[in-house]
Design an enzyme around this catalytic site. Structure first.
Site, short mmCIF file in Angstrom:
data_model
loop_
_atom_site.label_atom_id
_atom_site.label_comp_id
_atom_site.label_asym_id
_atom_site.label_seq_id
_atom_site.Cartn_x
_atom_site.Cartn_y
_atom_site.Cartn_z
N ASP A 98 70.55 122.64 57.07
CA ASP A 98 70.71 121.83 58.26
C ASP A 98 71.59 122.54 59.29
OD1 ASP A 98 70.39 119.43 59.76
OD2 ASP A 98 72.30 118.66 59.02
N HIS A 99 71.18 122.49 60.56
CA HIS A 99 71.97 122.98 61.69
C HIS A 99 72.41 124.44 61.54
CE1 HIS A 99 72.30 119.48 64.24
NE2 HIS A 99 72.56 118.73 63.19
N HIS B 22 76.39 112.40 66.42
CA HIS B 22 76.94 112.86 65.17
C HIS B 22 78.34 112.29 64.92
CE1 HIS B 22 73.96 116.17 65.84
NE2 HIS B 22 73.83 116.04 64.54
N HIS C 216 68.88 112.71 64.07
CA HIS C 216 70.21 113.13 63.62
C HIS C 216 71.24 112.09 64.06
CE1 HIS C 216 69.60 117.56 62.55
NE2 HIS C 216 68.39 117.10 62.83
N ASN D 23 68.41 111.49 59.17
CA ASN D 23 69.51 112.28 58.62
C ASN D 23 70.79 111.45 58.58
OD1 ASN D 23 67.64 114.34 58.74
ND2 ASN D 23 68.97 115.76 59.84
N THR E 230 77.76 111.08 57.70
CA THR E 230 79.09 110.49 57.83
C THR E 230 79.26 109.23 56.99
OG1 THR E 230 79.30 111.42 60.06
CG2 THR E 230 80.76 109.58 59.50
#
Length: 290
Positions: A81-82, A175, A203, A225, A228
């Site tokens: 991811d990312h 995010h 996301h 996704n 957190t």
């Protein structure tokens, strides 16, 4: 079970959404796999570039995730991811990861297209599924500015130019939110889903309430996704356990309830996404807090 591809998982969950959960510790991966087995739902284990940096390399945790997936009765994919560098993507693929996300959202549009196109070609030569980002999902500094939105026409052109297999789009999420108050632009999601020929990825889903996630899937979002929320639940469980047993020093004693808390949270989201249907019009008052 052999490692499952992202396209196969998407097909298996339809018409619901595919849950993808970020792994930071081994306990995350164990809990996510256990939740998938309990819920009898496919799942994605995701490793971010930041997690690779935290562990001073992606290999140890990636190999653990691949083994957990192989040993599980659930259908599991492992995803990078990312990633912002080709080098990390090459390393992940060499380890056996068959799905990656290249994040060129910090670049201007032309440079993002050029870099994503090159990485997509490299991935497709190796039968690796690739996700990219356009529109800069909120919640981080710089390119990830709050309030950013993906333009549908630009998204269509981006997918055509790059050949990516999935697209992360900016539709109102952010995010690292600790509150579940994000309001998604469902009209934009529907417009994107109608025009963009590849699955859409949300996301920053931790900040979206349950009814918002159901509506996102209803309007065309495919992969959801979540990171957190798992960290909040894990940390809360650890704090509670240590507060009740202040002399405790064995990490297994407080990581066991933490792992159970993560499993419970993942199970909740897997059932939620499984129940999301095109005719799902549940009002906000029906939300289950998690």
């Amino acid at each position: 079970m052999p490692l499952t591809s992202i396209p196969d998982l998407i097909a298996a969950v339809r018409p619901g959404g595919l849950g993808a959960f970020n792994v930071i510790t081994l306990e995350h991966a164990e809990a996510i796999a256990a939740a998938a087995e309990s819920a009898k739902r496919p799942v994605v284990l995701q490793l971010s570039e930041n997690t690779a940096l935290y562990h001073r390399g992606i290999a140890p945790l990636a190999l653990a995730c691949l083994r957990i997936a192989a040993d599980s009765d659930a259908a599991i994919a492992v995803h990078l991811d990312h990633a912002t560098t080709a080098e990390l993507i090459h390393t992940a693929v060499d380890l056996g990861i068959r799905s990656v996300m290249y994040d060129g959202s910090a670049l201007d549009y032309a440079d993002n297209v050029a870099a994503t196109t090159a990485i997509t070609a490299w991935c497709h030569q190796r039968d690796v599924h690739i996700e990219a980002e356009l529109g800069a999902v909120g919640g981080k500094d710089g390119a990830h500015a709050p309030g950013a939105r993906t333009d549908p026409d630009e998204a269509v052109e981006f997918v055509r130019a790059t050949g990516v297999d999935a697209l992360a789009v900016a539709v109102g999420s952010a995010h690292a939110m600790h509150t579940r108050t994000a309001e998604l632009d469902n009209d934009l999601i529907a417009h994107l889903a109608a025009k963009v020929p590849v699955p859409l990825v949300l996301h920053g889903s931790s900040g979206v309430p349950d009814h918002g996630l159901r509506a996102a899937v209803e309007h065309g979002m495919t992969k959801i996704n979540i990171a957190t929320r798992l960290n909040i639940r894990m940390t809360s469980a650890i704090r509670d356990h240590l507060a009740n047993t202040p002399d405790l020093s064995d990490p297994r004693k407080y990581l066991t309830p933490a792992r159970a808390a993560v499993q419970s949270e993942v199970e909740h989201f897997l059932h939620l996404l499984a129940d999301a249907r095109p005719d799902d019009n549940a009002p906000p008052g029906d939300e289950v807090e998690s």
